[in-house]
Write an enzyme that holds these catalytic residues in place. Structure first.
Site: not given
Ligand code: FUB
Length: 447
Positions: A31, A207
């Protein structure tokens, strides 16, 4: 007391030299939100770890955040832990879910936004966005005592518009949301709105929003499970920070090897645009232990984004005098050459190039020989039969700068050879096998 804890956490400062993808190789990272602060690139990733608690053994597990910086996108400094789950008053100290963060500067203060699980006793279950504030991009960061009210969800991203208005975006109930921030950067200014113009919820999960402005257009970019497989990176464009937006296309395809998540950020640095994203390079069998990458990104004249093809070579220029990891290649001969881990039980030891056929080759671009000319090349190799390698500049039919006779030796050994032609400046290297035999190559360097 809070300040003291943060200062104690703010300890490590380690220089790493990683020119290629993934560009952090001594820990798992995911991320990546990249920002340009004080003339350098700072990257704020999640910090994946193998889970110490049974219920997260097969899931994401993160207990703290590090920040990394670089001036040349080749040499990265790890500034150590900036926030951890035990030093934020409202966070469950055993939640192990410090997910995708962001950081933004306003009036000389740095606001680090991060999603975390609240303590059950304080607010109830669920993830909210917290803020930690610092005077420098690398901390020390002082966590605020409460999360930002009204921010249930994950993956915060912030934007300060040209008129000074700040915004925050995140993935929450009802999809991807956006809201104005008050001048204090720690409270919402009004209710969040669902961002309009994106694919509907029944068209696949979204997301990780990342919003930026370029030439008066606002880019709303996000990971999207479009095809019911893994996440690709997509984007929409609009005329204002909260939209509405219009879908434009895809920035990166799904993982070729099934890493389920991707998560990204986009910056311009020294006149070039870059995409920061992640894959599971150092953990090919478990896609919740990820590693961050960079590749160049280009716009079309109409402002749309060209699709980015992931590379191992990544970005930046490699110093000829440092160990050149040719397994992070620009181009690979199709047969008789492959890449593997040096030690499958310890992937952090990195990769090796294995050649086993006449004509096998690997190309590695953008190596800087400078003006202080080298006289030798040192190669770290092993070989069960011995082999001859030729190192060229100028491509497949270019100038041979060294012929390297790898001795039969199944142990790793470093051997130096004289250069027959002396390169200067920035060159693309072409390393090929001449004749029968086999060779495993860890790295090469020029001195
Ligand atoms: O790293 C945990 C979660 O996985 C993140 O918050 C999402 O965007 C995905 O990458």
């Amino acid at each position: 007391m809070k300040k003291i804890i943060s200062l104690i956490l703010f300890t490590g400062l380690a220089a790493c030299v990683y020119a290629q993808n993934p560009f952090i190789r001594d820990q798992f990272t995911a991320d990546p939100t990249a920002r340009v602060f004080e003339g350098k690139v700072y990257v704020y990733p999640s910090h994946d770890i193998p889970s110490p608690v049974p219920h997260l053994k097969e899931w994401f597990c993160m207990a703290d955040y590090h920040v990394f910086s670089s001036e040349n996108l080749t040499d990265w400094t790890d500034h150590g832990v900036i926030v951890s789950q035990e030093n934020v008053p409202w966070v469950n100290p055993e939640g192990y879910s410090l997910w995708a963060p962001d950081c933004i500067e306003r009036n000389g203060k740095y606001y680090f936004y991060f999603p975390a699980p609240v303590k059950d006793t304080l607010i109830g279950r669920g993830m909210m966005t917290g803020v930690a504030i610092a005077d420098k991009p690398y901390g020390p960061f002082i966590p605020q005592p409460e999360p930002i009210k009204g921010t249930f969800g994950i993956d915060p991203c912030s934007l300060i518009d040209k008129d000074g208005q700040a915004y925050i975006y995140w993935a929450g109930f009802g999809g991807l949301l956006g809201a104005k921030l008050k001048d204090n950067m720690t409270e919402l200014d009004g209710n969040p709105v669902a961002v309009e113009g994106l694919p509907a919820p029944d068209q696949g999960m979204k997301e990780g929003p990342f919003v930026f402005e370029r030439n008066g257009k606002y880019y709303f970019t996000f990971p999207w499970v479009k095809n019911n497989t893994t996440e690709l990176l997509a984007y929409a464009m609009g005329d204002s920070p909260l939209g509405p937006f219009e879908m434009k296309g895809e920035i990166m395809d799904e993982s070729p090897t099934g890493c389920w998540t991707n998560h990204h950020s986009i910056i311009e640095y020294k006149g070039q645009w870059y995409l920061f994203y992640h894959h599971n390079d150092l953990s090919p069998k478990f896609d919740k232990n990820r590693s961050i990458r960079i590749d160049s990104l280009f716009f079309n004249p109409d402002g749309t984004i060209q699709k980015v093809m992931p590379t191992l070579r990544g970005v930046g220029i490699t110093d000829a005098r440092k160990e050149i990891q040719i397994d992070r290649y620009s181009r690979l001969g199709s047969t008789g050459v492959k890449i593997d881990f040096i030690d499958t039980a310890n992937t952090f030891a990195g990769w090796k190039t294995i050649m086993s056929e006449d004509g096998a080759y690997v190309q590695y671009n953008r190596v800087d020989f400078g003006n202080n000319v080298p006289k030798t090349v040192t190669v770290k190799t092993s070989s069960s039969m011995g082999a001859k390698l030729q190192i060229r500049t100028g491509g497949q039919n270019g100038t041979i700068i060294a012929e390297v006779n790898i001795p039969k030796n199944v142990q790793w050994a470093e051997t130096s050879y004289s250069l027959s032609n002396i390169p200067t400046g920035i060159q693309d290297l072409f390393i090929s096998q001449a004749g029968a035999g086999d060779a495993e190559i860890d790295w090469i360097k020029f001195q």
